[in-house]
Design a protein around this motif. Structure first.
Motif, short mmCIF file in Angstrom:
data_model
loop_
_atom_site.label_atom_id
_atom_site.label_comp_id
_atom_site.label_asym_id
_atom_site.label_seq_id
_atom_site.Cartn_x
_atom_site.Cartn_y
_atom_site.Cartn_z
N ILE A 1 0.98 -1.21 -0.15
CA ILE A 1 0.08 0.22 0.15
C ILE A 1 0.88 1.21 0.00
CG2 ILE A 1 -1.64 1.52 1.21
CD1 ILE A 1 -2.78 -1.21 2.26
N LEU A 2 1.92 1.25 0.77
CA LEU A 2 2.73 2.44 1.05
C LEU A 2 3.55 2.68 -0.45
CD1 LEU A 2 4.23 2.09 4.41
CD2 LEU A 2 2.51 3.72 3.77
N ASN A 3 3.96 1.46 -0.92
CA ASN A 3 4.69 1.88 -2.32
C ASN A 3 3.77 2.14 -3.49
OD1 ASN A 3 6.59 1.46 -4.21
ND2 ASN A 3 5.89 -0.64 -4.73
N VAL A 4 2.44 1.98 -3.44
CA VAL A 4 1.48 2.22 -4.26
C VAL A 4 0.93 3.81 -4.09
CG1 VAL A 4 -1.01 2.15 -5.10
CG2 VAL A 4 0.36 0.10 -4.82
N CYS A 5 0.96 4.27 -2.68
CA CYS A 5 0.79 5.56 -2.43
C CYS A 5 1.94 6.47 -3.18
CB CYS A 5 0.78 5.95 -0.79
SG CYS A 5 -0.80 5.16 -0.39
N MET A 6 3.20 6.15 -2.69
CA MET A 6 4.31 6.96 -3.40
C MET A 6 4.46 6.81 -4.61
SD MET A 6 8.36 6.14 -2.56
CE MET A 6 8.45 5.25 -3.94
N VAL A 7 4.21 5.80 -5.45
CA VAL A 7 4.44 5.70 -6.79
C VAL A 7 3.34 6.70 -7.56
CG1 VAL A 7 4.11 4.14 -8.87
CG2 VAL A 7 5.48 3.38 -7.12
N THR A 8 1.99 6.40 -7.07
CA THR A 8 0.91 7.12 -7.57
C THR A 8 1.30 8.69 -7.50
OG1 THR A 8 -0.64 5.70 -6.91
CG2 THR A 8 -1.79 7.61 -7.49
N VAL B 1 6.44 14.41 -14.03
CA VAL B 1 5.91 13.73 -15.16
C VAL B 1 7.00 12.97 -16.06
CG1 VAL B 1 4.45 14.44 -17.44
CG2 VAL B 1 4.10 15.58 -15.08
N ASP B 2 8.17 13.56 -16.50
CA ASP B 2 9.29 13.04 -16.99
C ASP B 2 9.68 11.63 -16.54
OD1 ASP B 2 11.18 13.46 -19.52
OD2 ASP B 2 12.37 12.91 -17.79
N ASP B 3 9.56 10.78 -17.62
CA ASP B 3 10.03 9.22 -17.07
C ASP B 3 11.53 9.33 -16.68
OD1 ASP B 3 7.44 8.28 -17.67
OD2 ASP B 3 7.98 7.55 -19.84
N MET B 4 12.26 9.92 -17.34
CA MET B 4 13.75 9.84 -16.85
C MET B 4 14.02 10.40 -15.42
SD MET B 4 15.16 8.17 -19.47
CE MET B 4 16.87 8.55 -18.94
N ASP B 5 13.39 11.57 -15.34
CA ASP B 5 13.55 12.26 -14.07
C ASP B 5 12.86 11.44 -13.14
OD1 ASP B 5 14.60 14.50 -15.24
OD2 ASP B 5 12.95 15.56 -15.44
N ARG B 6 11.85 10.67 -13.30
CA ARG B 6 11.21 9.90 -12.29
C ARG B 6 11.97 8.75 -12.04
NH1 ARG B 6 6.53 9.85 -14.52
NH2 ARG B 6 6.65 7.51 -15.31
N ALA B 7 12.67 8.25 -13.04
CA ALA B 7 13.38 6.77 -12.79
C ALA B 7 14.68 7.37 -12.00
CB ALA B 7 14.04 6.29 -14.13
N SER B 8 15.44 8.46 -12.05
CA SER B 8 16.46 9.00 -11.35
C SER B 8 16.07 9.22 -9.99
CB SER B 8 16.81 10.38 -12.21
OG SER B 8 18.00 10.67 -11.16
N TRP B 9 14.87 9.73 -9.85
CA TRP B 9 14.37 10.28 -8.48
C TRP B 9 14.25 8.79 -7.59
CZ3 TRP B 9 10.73 8.88 -4.97
CH2 TRP B 9 10.60 9.75 -3.77
N THR B 10 13.67 7.84 -8.42
CA THR B 10 13.49 6.39 -7.77
C THR B 10 14.91 5.73 -7.45
OG1 THR B 10 11.42 6.42 -8.92
CG2 THR B 10 12.26 4.43 -7.87
#
Length: 412
Positions: free
Chosen positions: A210-217, A224-233
């Motif tokens: 649940i916490l993972n889904v909360c954070m990812v959502t 919005v940018d996929d590359m920036d999101r992957a870098s943040w993750t």
């Protein structure tokens, strides 16, 4: 069992490497290659968890609770460190060696695992603390009791066996036909600690999902940018591993030497619970990404450090069947069902209520409920976990019986 599992894994992964090498030379088999990659990924998840479970079962069998409190954090920390190194080198290796070469490297690591496992079992046998000796002793005692029972219940050939005797004769056949659910129910009734641990694992995996889904959502909305999101993750999980490593190598060995495992179980859930309460009732309808990420961070850090060590300490004073079969049952049922079951439940809620009726706000409220359930499971488990002195006495008695059985075996 560990040797057989490792050999089967080496054979399957080696076959995959050969197939990958053959497919790389034929560009017309792209779809089959994708299917093979998917199957190899599923197999990897299964065998890796099984090997991990069996290796930890061996470790918990040869150490006392005091030794476990000292060594378990370091072993977990080294595992995390090598996992991080391996993960960071995948990109470089796959470009240089290709998929077939990368899979062949996996075979090499499994061969090294096999060699180390054989050396560990040989050392344990030489010094009189081989867990297999306990299994052999239990089998010998059961065979002796069965033989004695047969002598006392022996009848004339013409006599008709009684109902109880017929049931005893059918017992081995029924045991073979038992499903994993039946075995789990019988084991949990005999060892209530395992039943409590089962529900603790189930509730924690549900909370983590649940916490993972909360954070990812929320992350998809904030970045919005996929590359920036992957870098943040990537940076986020690097921080989790760094903090967990600090706990495993520095703080945890000191803490576990001075506090009882039952106290660790009682304290663990409070930080994630406070985080979920704050996000549910003090952040309004739109919790911030940092708050949601910190809640997930708190849960995963506890999981990678304190919870992992406390989990293994639960198994240390238990009998052979509980340490091996119980660990496999909990790993297969509780871990998998907690993750997949909660994922399915969330998907059904999202489909039924829609994005407007089931969003981040509702997820945070659900996380508070599940976090409270995890606290209750941890508290109940802590009541069943023995004190360190009691657990150490149980392990020492077991080790003495193992050494005695080995001496008797060598004498005959």
């Amino acid at each position: 069992a560990l040797r057989q599992t490792t050999l089967w894994s080496i054979g399957a992964i080696a076959l995959s490497a050969l197939l990958f090498a053959a497919l790389e030379k034929n560009p017309h088999t792209l779809n089959f290659g994708k299917l093979l990659v998917g199957l190899a990924f599923v197999f990897q998840n299964s065998y890796a968890h099984l090997l991990y479970t069996q290796q930890w079962s061996f470790i918990t069998s040869i150490m006392t609770p005091a030794e476990g409190a000292l060594w378990f954090p370091g072993i977990s920390g080294l595992s995390s460190l090598f996992t991080a190194i391996s993960g960071s080198s995948v990109g470089l290796l796959v470009h240089k060696l290709g998929l077939a070469g990368l899979t062949a490297c996996t075979v090499g690591t499994l061969v090294l695992t096999l060699i180390c496992g054989e050396r560990a079992y040989r050392t344990a046998y030489t010094h009189g603390f081989d867990p297999a000796a306990e299994m052999q002793r239990i089998k010998a005692e059961k065979a002796k009791k069965q033989k004695k029972l047969q002598k006392t219940t022996k009848k004339e050939p013409s006599s008709k066996p009684k109902k109880g005797e017929a049931a005893a004769e059918l017992a081995p056949q029924k045991q073979e036909e038992e499903t994993i659910i039946t075995k789990a129910r019988a084991l949990f009734q005999r060892v209530p600690t395992l039943g409590a641990l089962f529900f603790e694992v189930l509730s924690f995996q549900a909370l983590s999902t649940i916490l993972n889904v909360c954070m990812v959502t929320k992350l998809k909305e904030a970045i919005v940018d996929d590359m920036d999101r992957a870098s943040w993750t990537g940076k986020f999980y690097a921080i989790i591993n760094g903090v967990s490593g600090t706990f495993q190598f520095v703080l945890l060995p000191l803490l576990m030497k001075h506090i009882e495992p039952r106290l660790a179980w009682r304290l663990m859930p409070f930080l994630p619970l406070l985080c979920t309460i704050y996000t549910s009732f003090f952040q309004g309808s739109d919790p911030s990404l940092m708050i949601l990420a910190f809640a997930f961070f708190a849960a995963k850090t506890m999981d990678y450090s304190v919870r992992g060590v406390a989990n293994e300490l639960v198994y240390t004073p238990l009998d052979f069947e509980s340490r091996y079969l119980g660990k496999e049952i909990i790993g297969v049922l509780a871990n998998r069902f907690g993750k997949s079951g909660m994922s399915l439940f969330l998907s059904m809620l999202s489909y039924g209520l829609g994005p407007a009726g089931f969003g981040v706000r509702q997820l945070t409220q659900l996380s508070t409920l599940v976090s409270g359930a995890w606290l209750g499971c941890c508290w109940y488990l802590s009541e069943l976990v023995p004190k360190r002195e009691q657990a150490s006495a149980t392990v020492e008695k077991r080790q003495q019986e193992m050494k005695k059985h080995q001496r008797q075996k060598k004498g005959t």
